[in-house]
Scaffold this motif. Structure first.
Motif, short mmCIF file in Angstrom:
data_model
loop_
_atom_site.label_atom_id
_atom_site.label_comp_id
_atom_site.label_asym_id
_atom_site.label_seq_id
_atom_site.Cartn_x
_atom_site.Cartn_y
_atom_site.Cartn_z
N ARG A 1 -4.23 4.17 -2.57
CA ARG A 1 -3.05 4.39 -3.40
C ARG A 1 -1.86 4.92 -2.59
O ARG A 1 -0.71 4.84 -3.04
CB ARG A 1 -3.37 5.38 -4.53
CG ARG A 1 -3.85 4.71 -5.79
CD ARG A 1 -2.68 4.02 -6.46
NE ARG A 1 -3.10 3.22 -7.57
CZ ARG A 1 -2.71 1.98 -7.78
NH1 ARG A 1 -1.96 1.36 -6.92
NH2 ARG A 1 -3.09 1.32 -8.85
N GLN A 2 -2.12 5.45 -1.41
CA GLN A 2 -1.04 5.97 -0.58
C GLN A 2 -0.27 4.82 0.07
O GLN A 2 -0.78 3.70 0.16
CB GLN A 2 -1.61 6.90 0.48
CG GLN A 2 -2.28 8.14 -0.09
CD GLN A 2 -2.87 9.04 0.97
OE1 GLN A 2 -2.65 8.83 2.17
NE2 GLN A 2 -3.62 10.05 0.55
N PRO A 3 0.97 5.06 0.52
CA PRO A 3 1.73 4.00 1.19
C PRO A 3 0.94 3.37 2.32
O PRO A 3 0.26 4.06 3.09
CB PRO A 3 2.97 4.74 1.70
CG PRO A 3 3.13 5.89 0.76
CD PRO A 3 1.74 6.31 0.40
N ALA A 4 1.02 2.06 2.43
CA ALA A 4 0.22 1.32 3.41
C ALA A 4 0.86 1.40 4.79
O ALA A 4 1.54 0.47 5.24
CB ALA A 4 0.08 -0.14 2.97
N THR A 5 0.63 2.52 5.46
CA THR A 5 1.23 2.72 6.79
C THR A 5 0.20 2.93 7.88
O THR A 5 0.55 2.93 9.06
CB THR A 5 2.17 3.94 6.76
OG1 THR A 5 1.43 5.09 6.35
CG2 THR A 5 3.34 3.71 5.80
N PRO B 1 -2.38 -2.08 7.18
CA PRO B 1 -1.19 -2.05 6.32
C PRO B 1 -0.83 -3.42 5.74
O PRO B 1 -0.26 -3.51 4.65
CB PRO B 1 -0.10 -1.52 7.26
CG PRO B 1 -0.83 -0.64 8.22
CD PRO B 1 -2.14 -1.36 8.45
N SER B 2 -1.16 -4.48 6.47
CA SER B 2 -0.86 -5.83 5.97
C SER B 2 -1.76 -6.25 4.82
O SER B 2 -1.46 -7.21 4.11
CB SER B 2 -0.98 -6.85 7.11
OG SER B 2 -2.30 -6.83 7.65
N GLY C 1 5.21 -1.78 0.81
CA GLY C 1 4.34 -0.69 1.24
C GLY C 1 3.32 -0.26 0.20
O GLY C 1 2.41 0.51 0.51
N GLU C 2 3.45 -0.77 -1.03
CA GLU C 2 2.47 -0.47 -2.07
C GLU C 2 1.42 -1.56 -2.14
O GLU C 2 1.72 -2.74 -1.95
CB GLU C 2 3.14 -0.33 -3.44
CG GLU C 2 3.95 0.93 -3.61
CD GLU C 2 4.47 1.08 -5.04
OE1 GLU C 2 4.94 2.16 -5.38
OE2 GLU C 2 4.39 0.09 -5.81
N ARG C 3 0.20 -1.15 -2.43
CA ARG C 3 -0.89 -2.12 -2.56
C ARG C 3 -1.14 -2.44 -4.03
O ARG C 3 -0.92 -1.62 -4.91
CB ARG C 3 -2.17 -1.58 -1.95
CG ARG C 3 -2.17 -1.49 -0.43
CD ARG C 3 -3.57 -1.15 0.07
NE ARG C 3 -3.65 -1.21 1.52
CZ ARG C 3 -3.50 -0.17 2.33
NH1 ARG C 3 -3.27 1.04 1.80
NH2 ARG C 3 -3.58 -0.30 3.64
#
Length: 220
Positions: free
Chosen positions: A110-114, A138-139, A22-24
């Protein structure tokens, strides 16, 4: 340049594996005008995606390139400045970009990739930005963009002043940005070189310095 891009792509794929789900991984590639940073960024992203597509463990994770041109101020905004002619002549200088909007975009990455995040692009026919033209899903867990302190990797593409000037003059003539060689030389000296100097003098500490390559396989 292909081998350089392949090495950098392999490095980033390994760095991505160290990130939590979930982190980029955010990568900034910067350089003075005509350093070759855009060409390098495109090659690196293409090679990253080839590596990720071949790795069933990471699929459908992918990389995306987001250009900084989408944060240009519009022509109408330039017209509203105290010296509109100077603003148009110097378009590309730091003060002709929407810096606060760009920083807010970087914070979203920077936020969770949701959720889907959108970014502007630039319409060269209209000569103005187009909002929400790029979608970061998100992907897209690896994002390559131009400089910001919030990035994990900050790469600087190093090129000599004389070589950059030669490339700029050639580019301006070939792309029609300048109507002739005289105007191309003027633009390189009066706009691009001051912009490059500002970037170099205000650069965040790079995590890697890459020597620019004048590869005839690729356009400037």
């Amino acid at each position: 340049m292909d081998s350089t891009a392949e090495d950098l792509a392999s490095y980033l794929v390994q760095q991505l594996k160290l990130k939590a789900v979930g982190e980029r991984l955010l990568v900034a590639i910067a350089g003075v005008p005509a350093s070759g940073k855009s060409t390098l960024a495109e090659l690196v992203v293409a090679k990253i995606n080839a590596l990720l597509a071949a790795d069933s463990a990471t699929h459908p994770t992918s990389a995306i390139l987001v250009g900084l041109d989408g944060w240009h101020l519009t022509r109408a905004q330039l017209d509203a400045m105290p010296d509109p002619r100077l603003a148009h002549d110097r378009r590309g200088a730091h003060w002709t970009f929407d810096g606060p909007s760009y920083v807010e975009f970087a914070k979203l990455l920077r936020q969770p990739a949701t959720a889907v995040i959108t970014a502007p692009s630039f319409d060269h026919a209209m000569k103005d930005p187009t909002p929400h033209a790029v979608s970061i899903y998100p992907s897209h867990r690896l994002v390559v963009i131009e400089g910001a302190q919030l990035m994990d990797e900050r790469w600087w593409v190093q090129v000599g002043l004389e070589e950059a000037r030669r490339r700029l003059v050639k580019r301006h003539v070939l792309t029609g940005v300048a109507k002739d060689m005289e105007e191309a030389i003027w633009r390189a000296g009066q706009n691009d070189e001051p912009n490059g100097k500002f970037i170099a003098e205000n650069l965040y500490q790079p995590t890697r310095i890459i020597e620019s390559l004048d590869d005839p396989k690729y356009t400037l």
